[in-house]
Design a protein around this motif. Structure first.
Motif: not given
Length: 219
Positions: A155-161, A178-188, A192-197
């Protein structure tokens, strides 16, 4: 840690000795009583004779309280049977199996069992998996030099790039679910809480990834 090793060949004996030297509680199983000769004279663990998938023998070895079960016999079929019993019937938290036929890797992966293959890195790789049992690789590449690891961010990483979690030549963020949907992250992209990376990680960088997930960056 209490570890049960099924198979006392060169790999099993070497691993048993290393774990005992590190202060762990080790029990080695092998159907050949002469296999004990591969263990060093000062081996402080236990050695039991019999098939490693025999439930009576497993219970004698203390599988009910085992933290890890490592199947490293000379047969793929024996290893997969022992590993499945340990994982599915006794709910051992960390189960690892050696494979000789790489085509069987998909079978183990579908069962959620990490595997090791090449002789020259087997013992080192098993030790990595045991030491990093809270950072579990889903897939390995090559001879295990690169791993795919999927973890839910604390949880403490929420909000960090998300790019803050990357290290050149060591760790890369591959995808985020995130929320059941996958995406490729960008630089920005921000965590978010619960992100599976999903991370691509050099095997030598598992300690660094674990430190990222175990405490706030920069602390």
């Amino acid at each position: 840690m209490k570890a049960i090793i099924m198979g006392c060949g060169r790999v099993g004996a070497t691993l048993a000795h290393q774990l005992c030297t590190d202060g762990h509680d080790v029990c080695v199983l092998d159907r050949d009583p002469d296999a004990r000769e591969l263990l060093p004279a000062g081996f402080t663990g236990e050695f039991l004779v019999g098939n490693g998938y025999n439930r009576g023998l497993l219970e004698q070895a203390g599988i009910g309280t085992a933290d890890a079960f490592i199947a490293v016999t000379s047969g793929d079929n024996t290893n997969i049977v022992g590993a499945r019993i340990a994982k599915d019937d006794y709910l051992v938290p960390q189960v690892i199996a050696r494979i000789y036929d790489p085509r069987r890797a998909d079978i183990y992966r579908d069962l959620g069992i990490p595997t090791v293959a090449s002789v020259r890195w087997t013992v080192t790789r098993i030790n990595q998996l045991l030491r990093h049992r809270h950072v579990n690789p889903e897939v390995t590449f090559g001879n295990g030099e690169t791993l795919l690891v999927r973890e839910v961010l604390p949880a403490w990483l929420a909000g960090r790039p998300l790019l803050d979690l990357e290290v050149d030549h060591q760790i890369r963020v591959v995808a985020v679910t995130r929320g059941g949907h996958s995406f490729l992250p960008t630089g920005d992209s921000l965590a978010q809480p619960g992100d599976a990376v999903s991370f691509a990680v050099a095997a030598t960088a598992l300690d660094r990834l674990r430190s990222f997930l175990g405490k706030e960056l920069g602390s």
